[in-house]
Motif scaffolding. Structure first.
Motif, mmCIF file in Angstrom:
data_model
loop_
_atom_site.group_PDB
_atom_site.id
_atom_site.type_symbol
_atom_site.label_atom_id
_atom_site.label_comp_id
_atom_site.label_asym_id
_atom_site.label_seq_id
_atom_site.Cartn_x
_atom_site.Cartn_y
_atom_site.Cartn_z
ATOM 1 N N VAL A 174 5.436 0.854 -16.699
ATOM 2 C CA VAL A 174 4.266 -0.009 -16.827
ATOM 3 C C VAL A 174 3.591 0.048 -15.468
ATOM 4 O O VAL A 174 4.161 -0.368 -14.467
ATOM 5 N N ILE A 175 2.401 0.621 -15.450
ATOM 6 C CA ILE A 175 1.728 0.912 -14.189
ATOM 7 C C ILE A 175 0.304 0.384 -14.272
ATOM 8 O O ILE A 175 -0.333 0.440 -15.336
ATOM 9 N N LYS A 176 -0.194 -0.100 -13.174
ATOM 10 C CA LYS A 176 -1.587 -0.535 -13.153
ATOM 11 C C LYS A 176 -2.472 0.652 -13.515
ATOM 12 O O LYS A 176 -2.295 1.755 -12.989
ATOM 13 N N ASN A 177 -3.386 0.431 -14.428
ATOM 14 C CA ASN A 177 -4.263 1.506 -14.881
ATOM 15 C C ASN A 177 -5.020 2.153 -13.730
ATOM 16 O O ASN A 177 -5.226 3.364 -13.717
ATOM 17 N N ARG A 178 -5.397 1.356 -12.762
ATOM 18 C CA ARG A 178 -6.138 1.871 -11.606
ATOM 19 C C ARG A 178 -5.314 2.914 -10.848
ATOM 20 O O ARG A 178 -5.821 3.962 -10.439
ATOM 21 N N LEU A 179 -4.010 2.650 -10.682
ATOM 22 C CA LEU A 179 -3.138 3.591 -9.982
ATOM 23 C C LEU A 179 -2.940 4.853 -10.815
ATOM 24 O O LEU A 179 -2.951 5.967 -10.289
ATOM 25 N N ALA A 180 -2.743 4.691 -12.120
ATOM 26 C CA ALA A 180 -2.559 5.849 -12.996
ATOM 27 C C ALA A 180 -3.809 6.725 -12.997
ATOM 28 O O ALA A 180 -3.709 7.959 -12.969
ATOM 29 N N LYS A 181 -4.981 6.117 -13.013
ATOM 30 C CA LYS A 181 -6.226 6.885 -12.988
ATOM 31 C C LYS A 181 -6.348 7.670 -11.689
ATOM 32 O O LYS A 181 -6.775 8.828 -11.699
ATOM 33 N N ARG A 182 -5.964 7.062 -10.576
ATOM 34 C CA ARG A 182 -5.995 7.787 -9.295
ATOM 35 C C ARG A 182 -5.017 8.949 -9.311
ATOM 36 O O ARG A 182 -5.294 10.018 -8.778
ATOM 37 N N ALA A 183 -3.863 8.753 -9.949
ATOM 38 C CA ALA A 183 -2.854 9.812 -10.026
ATOM 39 C C ALA A 183 -3.315 10.959 -10.924
ATOM 40 O O ALA A 183 -2.879 12.098 -10.738
ATOM 41 N N LEU A 184 -4.174 10.692 -11.881
ATOM 42 C CA LEU A 184 -4.668 11.730 -12.789
ATOM 43 C C LEU A 184 -5.645 12.684 -12.121
ATOM 44 O O LEU A 184 -5.807 13.821 -12.581
ATOM 45 N N ARG B 143 0.812 -1.214 0.000
ATOM 46 C CA ARG B 143 0.000 0.000 0.000
ATOM 47 C C ARG B 143 0.849 1.270 0.000
ATOM 48 O O ARG B 143 0.547 2.229 -0.717
ATOM 49 N N ALA B 144 1.922 1.285 0.784
ATOM 50 C CA ALA B 144 2.798 2.465 0.835
ATOM 51 C C ALA B 144 3.480 2.703 -0.511
ATOM 52 O O ALA B 144 3.596 3.854 -0.964
ATOM 53 N N GLN B 145 3.914 1.635 -1.168
ATOM 54 C CA GLN B 145 4.543 1.770 -2.481
ATOM 55 C C GLN B 145 3.543 2.266 -3.520
ATOM 56 O O GLN B 145 3.888 3.070 -4.394
ATOM 57 N N LYS B 146 2.313 1.791 -3.430
ATOM 58 C CA LYS B 146 1.268 2.247 -4.345
ATOM 59 C C LYS B 146 1.027 3.743 -4.160
ATOM 60 O O LYS B 146 0.918 4.487 -5.133
ATOM 61 N N GLN B 147 0.943 4.180 -2.901
ATOM 62 C CA GLN B 147 0.710 5.602 -2.636
ATOM 63 C C GLN B 147 1.888 6.441 -3.123
ATOM 64 O O GLN B 147 1.698 7.521 -3.678
ATOM 65 N N GLU B 148 3.093 5.943 -2.962
ATOM 66 C CA GLU B 148 4.276 6.641 -3.444
ATOM 67 C C GLU B 148 4.236 6.783 -4.971
ATOM 68 O O GLU B 148 4.550 7.846 -5.520
ATOM 69 N N MET B 149 3.821 5.735 -5.670
ATOM 70 C CA MET B 149 3.715 5.777 -7.115
ATOM 71 C C MET B 149 2.632 6.760 -7.557
ATOM 72 O O MET B 149 2.819 7.525 -8.509
ATOM 73 N N ILE B 150 1.505 6.767 -6.868
ATOM 74 C CA ILE B 150 0.423 7.699 -7.192
ATOM 75 C C ILE B 150 0.899 9.138 -7.014
ATOM 76 O O ILE B 150 0.652 9.991 -7.866
#
Length: 91
Positions: free
Chosen positions: A52-62, A3-10
Motif C-alpha cells: 500500500v503506497i501513496k499514489n504520488r510516490l508510485a507515480k514518481r516511481a513509474l 524523505r530518505a525512506q520515500k526516495q528508497e521506496m521510489i
C-alpha cells in the motif's frame, strides 16, 4: 515516512516497474482489515507481497519505465500486489 525512506521506496518501485512483465493495480475500497490481512497472508504464501503506497510516490516511481501509462489508474485507495519472477529465455 521521512524523505530518505520515500526516495528508497521510489527507487525500489522504479526497479519493480522497470522489470515487470505485468503490473496489477487494485483498488481496495470497502475491504475490511481482516480481508486485507487475509490478502496479505495469501500473497505471502505465494511468495508475493502487497504494497500500500501513496499514489504520488508510485507515480514518481513509474517515470521512465515501460509501465508509465498506468499512472492514471493510481487514484484512491490503491494496493500493488508484487511478485518478482525471473524468467529464463529459451534459446
Amino acid at each position: 515516512m521521512d524523505r530518505a525512506q520515500k526516495q528508497e521506496m521510489i527507487t525500489y518501485l522504479n526497479g519493480v516497474f522497470s522489470d515487470a512483465g505485468v503490473v496489477v493495480v487494485s483498488h481496495y475500497t470497502g475491504m475490511s482489515v481482516s480481508e486485507m490481512s487475509e490478502l496479505r497472508r495469501r500473497m505471502g504464501n505465494a511468495n508475493a507481497g502487497v504494497k500500500v503506497i501513496k499514489n504520488r510516490l508510485a507515480k514518481r516511481a513509474l517515470d521512465g519505465t515501460p509501465c508509465s501509462g498506468i499512472s492514471d489508474l493510481l487514484t484512491g485507495p490503491t494496493v500493488l500486489p508484487i511478485r518478482q519472477i525471473r524468467l529464463r529465455r529459451q534459446k
